[in-house]
Write a protein that holds these residues in place. Structure first.
Motif, PDB file in Angstrom:
ATOM      1  N   THR A  78       1.700  12.004  -6.855  1.00 35.22           N
ATOM      2  CA  THR A  78       2.447  13.158  -7.056  1.00 35.22           C
ATOM      3  C   THR A  78       2.187  14.512  -6.063  1.00 35.22           C
ATOM      4  OG1 THR A  78       1.145  13.777  -8.971  1.00 35.22           O
ATOM      5  CG2 THR A  78       3.245  12.752  -9.380  1.00 35.22           C
ATOM      6  N   HIS A  79       0.988  14.450  -5.624  1.00 33.18           N
ATOM      7  CA  HIS A  79       0.427  15.517  -4.813  1.00 33.18           C
ATOM      8  C   HIS A  79      -0.125  14.967  -3.533  1.00 33.18           C
ATOM      9  CE1 HIS A  79       1.024  18.261  -8.019  1.00 33.18           C
ATOM     10  NE2 HIS A  79       0.264  17.719  -8.740  1.00 33.18           N
ATOM     11  N   ILE A  80      -0.074  15.839  -2.586  1.00 35.82           N
ATOM     12  CA  ILE A  80      -0.597  15.296  -1.349  1.00 35.82           C
ATOM     13  C   ILE A  80      -1.994  16.047  -1.348  1.00 35.82           C
ATOM     14  CG2 ILE A  80      -0.446  15.612   1.327  1.00 35.82           C
ATOM     15  CD1 ILE A  80       2.417  15.696   1.071  1.00 35.82           C
ATOM     16  N   ASP A  81      -2.901  15.419  -1.527  1.00 32.99           N
ATOM     17  CA  ASP A  81      -4.353  15.906  -1.529  1.00 32.99           C
ATOM     18  C   ASP A  81      -5.280  14.929  -0.931  1.00 32.99           C
ATOM     19  OD1 ASP A  81      -4.553  13.784  -3.285  1.00 32.99           O
ATOM     20  OD2 ASP A  81      -4.457  14.876  -5.219  1.00 32.99           O
ATOM     21  N   ASP A  82      -6.647  15.262  -1.098  1.00 32.35           N
ATOM     22  CA  ASP A  82      -7.470  14.312  -0.212  1.00 32.35           C
ATOM     23  C   ASP A  82      -7.594  12.795  -0.800  1.00 32.35           C
ATOM     24  OD1 ASP A  82      -8.244  16.670   0.891  1.00 32.35           O
ATOM     25  OD2 ASP A  82     -10.359  16.873  -0.352  1.00 32.35           O
ATOM     26  N   ASP A  83      -7.366  12.712  -2.184  1.00 28.97           N
ATOM     27  CA  ASP A  83      -7.161  11.291  -2.531  1.00 28.97           C
ATOM     28  C   ASP A  83      -6.060  10.554  -1.924  1.00 28.97           C
ATOM     29  OD1 ASP A  83      -9.159  11.680  -4.291  1.00 28.97           O
ATOM     30  OD2 ASP A  83      -8.135  11.790  -5.976  1.00 28.97           O
ATOM     31  N   PHE A  84      -4.843  11.286  -1.975  1.00 33.56           N
ATOM     32  CA  PHE A  84      -3.590  10.577  -1.027  1.00 33.56           C
ATOM     33  C   PHE A  84      -4.173  10.358   0.295  1.00 33.56           C
ATOM     34  CE2 PHE A  84      -0.351  11.789   1.907  1.00 33.56           C
ATOM     35  CZ  PHE A  84       0.836  10.838   1.360  1.00 33.56           C
TER      36      PHE A  84
ATOM     37  N   PRO B 180       4.754  13.505  -1.587  1.00 31.66           N
ATOM     38  CA  PRO B 180       4.153  12.240  -0.802  1.00 31.66           C
ATOM     39  C   PRO B 180       5.460  11.578  -0.165  1.00 31.66           C
ATOM     40  CG  PRO B 180       3.155  12.761  -2.797  1.00 31.66           C
ATOM     41  CD  PRO B 180       4.149  13.555  -2.985  1.00 31.66           C
ATOM     42  N   ALA B 181       6.497  11.612  -0.896  1.00 33.06           N
ATOM     43  CA  ALA B 181       7.616  10.349  -0.320  1.00 33.06           C
ATOM     44  C   ALA B 181       8.033  10.955   0.879  1.00 33.06           C
ATOM     45  CB  ALA B 181       8.531  10.474  -1.490  1.00 33.06           C
TER      46      ALA B 181
ATOM     47  N   GLY C 215       0.697  -1.287  -0.008  1.00 33.08           N
ATOM     48  CA  GLY C 215       0.015   0.181   0.086  1.00 33.08           C
ATOM     49  C   GLY C 215       0.833   1.330  -0.183  1.00 33.08           C
ATOM     50  N   PHE C 216       2.035   1.184   0.756  1.00 41.72           N
ATOM     51  CA  PHE C 216       2.810   2.537   1.003  1.00 41.72           C
ATOM     52  C   PHE C 216       3.533   2.822  -0.319  1.00 41.72           C
ATOM     53  CE2 PHE C 216       3.861   3.209   5.846  1.00 41.72           C
ATOM     54  CZ  PHE C 216       2.559   3.155   5.730  1.00 41.72           C
ATOM     55  N   ASP C 217       3.981   1.708  -0.922  1.00 40.77           N
ATOM     56  CA  ASP C 217       4.431   1.913  -2.427  1.00 40.77           C
ATOM     57  C   ASP C 217       3.759   2.523  -3.302  1.00 40.77           C
ATOM     58  OD1 ASP C 217       6.903   0.754  -1.821  1.00 40.77           O
ATOM     59  OD2 ASP C 217       6.363  -1.257  -2.733  1.00 40.77           O
TER      60      ASP C 217
END
Ligand SMILES: Nc1nc2c(ncn2[C@@H]2O[C@H](COP(=O)(O)OP(=O)(O)OP(=O)(O)O)[C@@H](O)[C@H]2O)c(=O)[nH]1
Ligand SMILES: [Mg+2]
Length: 313
Positions: free
Chosen positions: A35-41, A78-79, A26-28
């Motif tokens: 590519t972005h820290i958003d709600d989906d992330f 994200p990384a 899951g983390f991978d």
């Protein structure tokens, strides 16, 4: 780290392989796929944590905390979140420094939990370890429901090299505890470990019996420090949580022994239990031998779960 501790950590890492693999996959996907820290992330991350049995409530708390940290640290990638996430999780489970004070006082340790979770085995392992640490240990075989239970505990007493007080099969468990307290006082015992039944004719009887045992200890041995450890089977995931809630109604639970973390895919339950119940996990079990029970170290547990790399075999 001592050899014994290293060996234990190795077994913990190995035991948590299934849980770790599911988290790692899951983390991978999340940390390199987004590519972005958003709600989906955050939603994906939430799903991975819930799947690893961290529970909805605990996961929510972790995600909220992560969001704060991301903001404070001006994180964009994200990384870069991964280390902050691990830190958030560790913060959910700090054990207070007085958690093990009972081990250095005259104390009565009552071991409770439903059948088959590992109570008797844990009493045996703890007895062996306390004895090794130089304590005078006595066991009380307060599971009188099955003859085999008394035999099983007696075997552990022999293995650990400690004394045991036991009654006949079917005798009153509270009476066994009463006798054990008298013996503990006379023998100047440091730690009295009481095994209890996990199953009686019905649940009401079981809870009633625990109340009675508690009353006896309070009345007969008020000068002793009390420690009540509930044993939960790590392979049962969220069920373990509801068991703990039921027992909390009849006993002042001061800690948790989480067993069978060798080979479960639900290892995240250790984090959920601690956060949801407000009761610390004090020991974890990763096998059936005496040394397979150790004090719970949240930092190394979280590392074993989230960051330890698979060793090539
Ligand atoms: N793999 C593994 N097995 C364990 C662990 N702890 C206990 N067991 C096993 O779980 C089984 C049940 O353990 P017991 O100690 O008898 O459980 P109990 O809670 O006393 O059971 P009842 O007396 O029937 O209520 C035994 O086969 C133990 O060897 C552990 O940490 N890992
Ligand atoms: Mg038992």
């Amino acid at each position: 780290m001592s050899e014994e501790k290293k060996g234990f950590f190795g077994r913990l890492v190995a035991g948590l392989t299934k849980t770790r693999k599911s988290i790692a996959a899951g983390f991978d996907y999340i940390f390199s796929g987004f590519t972005h820290i958003d709600d989906d992330f955050y939603e994906e991350l939430e799903e991975v944590l819930v799947m690893a049995d961290l529970g909805v409530h605990t996961t929510g708390a972790i995600i909220d905390d992560l969001k704060e940290k991301v903001k404070e640290n001006h994180i964009k990638e994200p990384a870069q979140c991964k280390a902050l996430l691990v830190q958030s999780i560790k913060e959910q489970m700090t054990v207070s420094t007085d958690a093990y004070d009972f081990e250095d006082e005259t104390c009565v340790v009552l071991i409770i939990g439903v059948n088959g979770v590992g109570k008797t085995t844990s009493v045996g392992k703890l007895a062996g370890q306390y004895k090794k640490a130089g304590k005078k240990v006595l066991m009380a075989a307060a599971d009188t429901f099955r003859a085999a239970a008394i035999e099983q505990l007696t075997e552990w007493a022999n293995r650990a090299g400690v004394d045991i007080i036991a009654g006949q099969e079917g005798s009153d468990p509270a009476a066994v505890v009463y006798d054990a307290i008298a013996a503990a006082k006379a023998r100047k015992t440091d730690i009295l470990l009481c095994d209890t039944a996990g199953r009686l004719h019905n649940k009401k009887n079981l809870m009633e019996e625990l109340r009675k045992i508690n009353r006896i200890i309070d009345k007969e041995f008020p000068q002793a420090r009390r420690e009540t450890l509930i044993v939960l089977d790590g392979t049962t995931g969220q069920n373990a949580l509801s068991q703990a809630r039921q027992f909390k109604e009849v006993a002042d639970i001061t800690g948790i022994i989480l067993t069978k973390l060798d080979g479960t895919a639900k290892g995240g339950i250790a984090i959920a239990i601690q956060a949801e119940l407000g009761v610390p996990v004090k020991y974890i079990g990763v096998g059936e031998k005496i040394e397979d029970l150790q004090k719970f170290d949240p930092d190394s547990f979280v590392d074993a779960l989230f960051t330890t790399q698979e060793q090539p075999s």
